[in-house]
Enzyme design. Sequence first.
Site, PDB file in Angstrom:
ATOM      1  CE  LYS A 106      35.516  73.155  55.076  1.00 12.60           C
ATOM      2  NZ  LYS A 106      35.682  71.797  54.589  1.00 12.60           N
ATOM      3  CG  ASP A 114      31.537  65.584  52.270  1.00 15.16           C
ATOM      4  OD1 ASP A 114      31.074  66.658  52.713  1.00 15.16           O
ATOM      5  OD2 ASP A 114      32.682  65.178  52.517  1.00 15.16           O
ATOM      6  CG  PHE A 174      39.088  66.639  52.088  1.00 12.42           C
ATOM      7  CD1 PHE A 174      40.310  66.149  52.533  1.00 12.42           C
ATOM      8  CD2 PHE A 174      38.338  67.426  52.945  1.00 12.42           C
ATOM      9  CE1 PHE A 174      40.777  66.458  53.809  1.00 12.42           C
ATOM     10  CE2 PHE A 174      38.802  67.738  54.215  1.00 12.42           C
ATOM     11  CZ  PHE A 174      40.018  67.251  54.650  1.00 12.42           C
TER      12      PHE A 174
HETATM   13  C1  LIG Z   1      36.178  70.482  55.177  1.00 14.44           C
HETATM   14  C2  LIG Z   1      35.551  69.252  54.679  1.00 14.44           C
HETATM   15  C3  LIG Z   1      35.319  68.146  55.513  1.00 14.44           C
HETATM   16  C4  LIG Z   1      35.822  68.095  56.936  1.00 14.44           C
HETATM   17  O1  LIG Z   1      35.262  69.106  57.726  1.00 14.44           O
HETATM   18  P1  LIG Z   1      35.981  69.517  59.096  1.00 14.44           P
HETATM   19  O2  LIG Z   1      35.039  70.526  59.691  1.00 14.44           O
HETATM   20  O3  LIG Z   1      37.315  70.081  58.740  1.00 14.44           O
HETATM   21  O4  LIG Z   1      36.093  68.296  59.912  1.00 14.44           O
HETATM   22  C5  LIG Z   1      34.648  67.060  54.988  1.00 14.44           C
HETATM   23  N1  LIG Z   1      34.217  67.052  53.715  1.00 14.44           N
HETATM   24  C6  LIG Z   1      34.415  68.105  52.891  1.00 14.44           C
HETATM   25  C7  LIG Z   1      33.875  68.057  51.492  1.00 14.44           C
HETATM   26  C8  LIG Z   1      35.102  69.232  53.330  1.00 14.44           C
HETATM   27  O5  LIG Z   1      35.320  70.247  52.505  1.00 14.44           O
END
Ligand SMILES: *Cc1c(COP(=O)(O)O)cnc(C)c1O
Length: 398
Positions: free
Chosen positions: A247, A217, A132
């Site tokens: 986050k 990521d 994701f």
């Molecule tokens: C939440 C998330 C995103 C996207 O972040 P947003 O702040 O919602 O745009 C991308 N990669 C990972 C692994 C995530 O958990």
Amino acid sequence: MAKGDHLFDCYTPPALTFDRGEGPYLYTAEGKRYLDFIAGISVNAFGHAHPGMIEAITEQAGKIWHLSNLFRIPGQHELAQRYCEAAEFADKVFFTNSGAEAIECAMKTARRYHYAQGNPEKIDIITFQGAFHGRTTAAINATGNPKYLEGFGPALPGYIHLPFGDHEALKAAMGPTTAAVMVEPVQGEGGLRALPEVCLRGLRELCDEHGALLIYDEVQCGAGRTGKMFAYQWAENAEPDIIAAAKGIGGGFPLGACLASKEAASGMVPGTHGTTYGGNPLAMAAGIKAYDLITEAGFLENVTDVSNFIKQQFEALKDEFPDVVADVRGKGLLVGMRLKKKNVDVRLSLMDHGLLVGTAGENTLRLAPPLIITEDHVREAIGKLRQVFTLARDWDDV
Ligand SMILES: *Cc1c(COP(=O)(O)O)cnc(C)c1O
């Protein structure tokens, strides 16, 4: 006649409304208390209403909120220096407002690096099933989940999706048009699967072999969540070229960052990228305070100790409820259980019992509590899980 709800129907939250929070607890206006073990999806690293965070933001709010990147923002230099100390490979940082923007920046940086090196044909970003990477158009293309792509026009070229953990498939897919391999060291939405350290090293080696860049990521698993500032730091010889973070790094304030080595960032010259809000003084005040709290003596040790305790308790629940729990997953305080009963039903029942959790892929129950929790908070959560699992025994299997 009333027109009904004026919000896009993308979310369907419960009727319940929270009025305030304190540490790992949320309260409704009526005073009902909930133990928050999802923390804004891995965001509220210090729980709610942390005095240090309040002070940092309040102080900055009385000075300058926003300037734009037309002007020098000292907080950006301060925070970038901190990240580059925390992540040895990193020399350069671009600040964003969200995870998806950090991912966008990471992918643009990788492609632009090859372009600047005289290899404009290297555009392919390789990602993995269950990944994701966010919800912008490029991020859903990188994510590759057909559910997220459906109805949004043709899939963009330059994205290749491979099975999770299949080293042979990756070897076969890498070639002269590969720009980068992008992976979450611990998958969040995909079902809390941690990529073994040997795989991270394998990725590094393959990328070196093909002149491709390695992007982690760490939007969900970074910011101390696994007991290190970044999750990849559990592995040796697996440094990336680029990291996307967000986050937890803002402790609840919208903040993202793209970290890169000097070489990887070499294509990002003036005019190639931009943001109006990214790195604004308020976000920097929050980010600096969050960083300093995470790196305070004992903070990450607590994350590791408490997460070991949770894992142990989850294993015990699995033994006690073999009809409900299939396996225990995750790393650090990004943990969960794959269930044999419908994860959403379990989540809703837990909410009725005063415990807030999330769900993830593969019918997993996801917990991402604030990093400041103690073993007592874990005991409270386990008590509620035990109550709900006792009920769930009689439910239909998924
Ligand atoms: C939440 C998330 C995103 C996207 O972040 P947003 O702040 O919602 O745009 C991308 N990669 C990972 C692994 C995530 O958990």
